[in-house]
Design an enzyme around this catalytic site. Structure first.
Site, PDB file in Angstrom:
ATOM      1  CG  HIS A 119      -2.029  -0.719   1.057  1.00 43.01           C
ATOM      2  ND1 HIS A 119      -3.010  -1.559   2.328  1.00 43.01           N
ATOM      3  CD2 HIS A 119      -2.182  -1.964   0.045  1.00 43.01           C
ATOM      4  CE1 HIS A 119      -3.658  -2.561   1.572  1.00 43.01           C
ATOM      5  NE2 HIS A 119      -2.945  -2.636   0.218  1.00 43.01           N
ATOM      6  CB  CYS A 152       3.652  19.623  -7.285  1.00 44.46           C
ATOM      7  SG  CYS A 152       5.261  19.779  -8.196  1.00 44.46           S
ATOM      8  CB  CYS A 154       4.446  21.147 -11.789  1.00 40.47           C
ATOM      9  SG  CYS A 154       3.002  19.650 -11.731  1.00 40.47           S
ATOM     10  CB  SER A 192      -3.373  -8.967   8.343  1.00 41.51           C
ATOM     11  OG  SER A 192      -4.575  -8.853   7.454  1.00 41.51           O
ATOM     12  CB  SER A 193      -8.538  -7.824  10.006  1.00 41.10           C
ATOM     13  OG  SER A 193      -8.685  -7.218   9.155  1.00 41.10           O
ATOM     14  CG  ASN A 217      -4.976 -11.175  13.461  1.00 40.24           C
ATOM     15  OD1 ASN A 217      -4.103  -9.856  13.482  1.00 40.24           O
ATOM     16  ND2 ASN A 217      -6.718 -10.921  13.819  1.00 40.24           N
TER      17      ASN A 217
HETATM   18  P1  NAD Z   1      -6.738  -4.284  10.349  1.00 38.06           P
HETATM   19  O1  NAD Z   1      -6.711  -3.217  10.902  1.00 38.06           O
HETATM   20  O2  NAD Z   1      -8.032  -5.330   9.643  1.00 38.06           O
HETATM   21  O3  NAD Z   1      -6.439  -5.357  11.321  1.00 38.06           O
HETATM   22  C1  NAD Z   1      -5.938  -5.225  12.289  1.00 38.06           C
HETATM   23  C2  NAD Z   1      -5.140  -6.451  13.099  1.00 38.06           C
HETATM   24  O4  NAD Z   1      -4.289  -6.536  13.950  1.00 38.06           O
HETATM   25  C3  NAD Z   1      -6.803  -6.588  13.494  1.00 38.06           C
HETATM   26  O5  NAD Z   1      -7.346  -7.763  13.542  1.00 38.06           O
HETATM   27  C4  NAD Z   1      -6.610  -6.860  15.580  1.00 38.06           C
HETATM   28  O6  NAD Z   1      -6.913  -7.989  15.566  1.00 38.06           O
HETATM   29  C5  NAD Z   1      -5.230  -7.297  14.873  1.00 38.06           C
HETATM   30  N1  NAD Z   1      -4.451  -6.562  16.097  1.00 38.06           N
HETATM   31  C6  NAD Z   1      -4.027  -5.491  16.399  1.00 38.06           C
HETATM   32  N2  NAD Z   1      -2.775  -5.088  17.335  1.00 38.06           N
HETATM   33  C7  NAD Z   1      -1.919  -7.062  17.332  1.00 38.06           C
HETATM   34  C8  NAD Z   1      -0.853  -7.318  18.191  1.00 38.06           C
HETATM   35  N3  NAD Z   1      -0.316  -6.130  19.032  1.00 38.06           N
HETATM   36  N4  NAD Z   1      -1.173  -8.546  18.032  1.00 38.06           N
HETATM   37  C9  NAD Z   1      -1.604  -9.612  16.889  1.00 38.06           C
HETATM   38  N5  NAD Z   1      -3.028  -8.310  16.401  1.00 38.06           N
HETATM   39  C10 NAD Z   1      -3.128  -7.780  16.726  1.00 38.06           C
HETATM   40  O7  NAD Z   1      -5.399  -4.263   9.480  1.00 38.06           O
HETATM   41  P2  NAD Z   1      -5.538  -4.448   7.868  1.00 38.06           P
HETATM   42  O8  NAD Z   1      -5.425  -6.122   7.425  1.00 38.06           O
HETATM   43  O9  NAD Z   1      -3.595  -4.452   7.664  1.00 38.06           O
HETATM   44  O10 NAD Z   1      -6.302  -3.612   7.269  1.00 38.06           O
HETATM   45  C11 NAD Z   1      -5.478  -2.092   7.779  1.00 38.06           C
HETATM   46  C12 NAD Z   1      -5.382  -1.297   6.383  1.00 38.06           C
HETATM   47  O11 NAD Z   1      -4.985  -0.219   6.566  1.00 38.06           O
HETATM   48  C13 NAD Z   1      -4.310  -1.906   5.245  1.00 38.06           C
HETATM   49  O12 NAD Z   1      -4.496  -1.980   4.045  1.00 38.06           O
HETATM   50  C14 NAD Z   1      -3.625  -0.552   6.524  1.00 38.06           C
HETATM   51  O13 NAD Z   1      -2.703   0.182   4.463  1.00 38.06           O
HETATM   52  C15 NAD Z   1      -4.303   0.832   6.387  1.00 38.06           C
HETATM   53  N6  NAD Z   1      -3.401   0.548   7.953  1.00 38.06           N
HETATM   54  C16 NAD Z   1      -2.029   0.597   7.817  1.00 38.06           C
HETATM   55  C17 NAD Z   1      -1.535   1.249   8.787  1.00 38.06           C
HETATM   56  C18 NAD Z   1       0.032   1.446   9.433  1.00 38.06           C
HETATM   57  O14 NAD Z   1       0.688   2.026   8.853  1.00 38.06           O
HETATM   58  N7  NAD Z   1       0.278   1.092  10.746  1.00 38.06           N
HETATM   59  C19 NAD Z   1      -2.558   1.597  10.370  1.00 38.06           C
HETATM   60  C20 NAD Z   1      -3.838   1.459  10.129  1.00 38.06           C
HETATM   61  C21 NAD Z   1      -4.604   0.708   8.558  1.00 38.06           C
END
Ligand code: NAD
Length: 244
Positions: A119, A152, A154, A192-193, A217
């Site tokens: 992303h 920018c 530009c 990740s969810s 997770n």
């Molecule tokens: P999500 O928010 O959908 O899921 C995060 C998951 O992580 C949840 O299911 C939660 O239960 C779990 N979780 C939280 N803390 C945890 C821990 N300490 N240990 C284990 N599990 C834990 O995240 P996703 O699937 O990455 O999708 C979110 C989207 O949003 C992504 O596309 C991402 O690009 C973006 N995003 C990025 C950030 C970042 O860069 N840190 C933050 C928020 C969202």
């Protein structure tokens, strides 16, 4: 011991593809989207089409980005990011695929050769017209000084180098991620969810190709029934324990 199979695999020298989401960075103080009380409930995302066509959407977008930046700018990698960097140093990381835009894997020492940021990154800003790149910190200074929507020289609109809703993922990055999922012997999804596609197809691809699949997770995911190992504990603690 919660680390079970994962610790054994790592101890046996197994090469892994690691896939991370927002949950690996919550222990660094960056909120995820879908945990209860996460950003999802409070922020209506701006699509790329809205950003390109509406002054109001651009203002709302940058207002949110300005508010979210300090948490990213000050965050430090946690035990989870450091454990994955250590896995690479041991020669056991085939690839690190992340959905995150916070740049913490790089700060923890993961190398660009192994890292695929599906992303994009929040740490760089690009011009949507001439593609010039600039540092996010400089743009934050401009926002703090009162610019609502930075442009920018530009004349083009500036936007962080992230993939917005409605925007396609970089085809080459996605293709390489799928190649790793297809060819790996072990695939570990962390924080990740697993509901955002096409990224969530990666663990399914790995499993279909015969790989061991681990899911670390805090909450259940829709792919849990496919997994060979599931752990619902804190990612940083489990990963560092699994490395021994
Ligand atoms: P999500 O928010 O959908 O899921 C995060 C998951 O992580 C949840 O299911 C939660 O239960 C779990 N979780 C939280 N803390 C945890 C821990 N300490 N240990 C284990 N599990 C834990 O995240 P996703 O699937 O990455 O999708 C979110 C989207 O949003 C992504 O596309 C991402 O690009 C973006 N995003 C990025 C950030 C970042 O860069 N840190 C933050 C928020 C969202």
């Amino acid at each position: 011991m919660v680390t079970g199979d994962l610790a054994q695999l790592i101890g046996a020298g197994q090469l892994l593809v690691v896939f991370t989401g927002a949950g690996i960075s919550t222990e660094s103080g960056i909120p995820d989207f879908r945990s209860p009380g996460g950003r999802w409930s409070r922020y209506q995302p701006v699509t790329i089409q809205e950003f390109l066509t509406s002054d109001d959407a651009r203002r709302r977008y940058w207002e949110y980005k300005r508010a979210a930046w300090p948490a990213i700018a000050t965050a430090q990698p946690n035990a989870g990011h450091r454990a994955i960097a250590e896995l690479e140093r041991r020669g056991q990381l085939q690839a690190l695929i992340t959905q995150n835009i916070d740049g913490l894997h790089t700060l923890a020492g993961s190398s660009p050769e192994r890292l695929l940021e599906l992303h994009g990154t929040e740490r760089t800003v690009t011009c949507l017209t001439c593609a010039a790149r600039s540092d996010r910190t400089e743009v934050q200074t401009r926002l703090d000084a009162g610019e609502a929507v930075p442009q920018c020289p530009c004349g083009g609109w500036l936007k962080p180098a992230t993939v917005s809703f409605g925007q396609s993922l970089a085809a080459d990055v996605l293709e390489r991620a799928f190649q790793h999922a297809q060819s790996c012997a072990a695939f570990l999804a962390v924080g990740s969810s697993l509901v955002v596609t096409p990224a969530a197809y990666l663990p399914q691809q790995a499993k279909r190709s015969g790989a061991w699949l681990g899911i670390l997770n805090r909450e259940p995911t829709p792919l849990d029934s496919l997994a060979d190992w599931i752990c619902r504990e804190r990612a940083g603690e489990v990963l560092s324990e699994a490395l021994g």
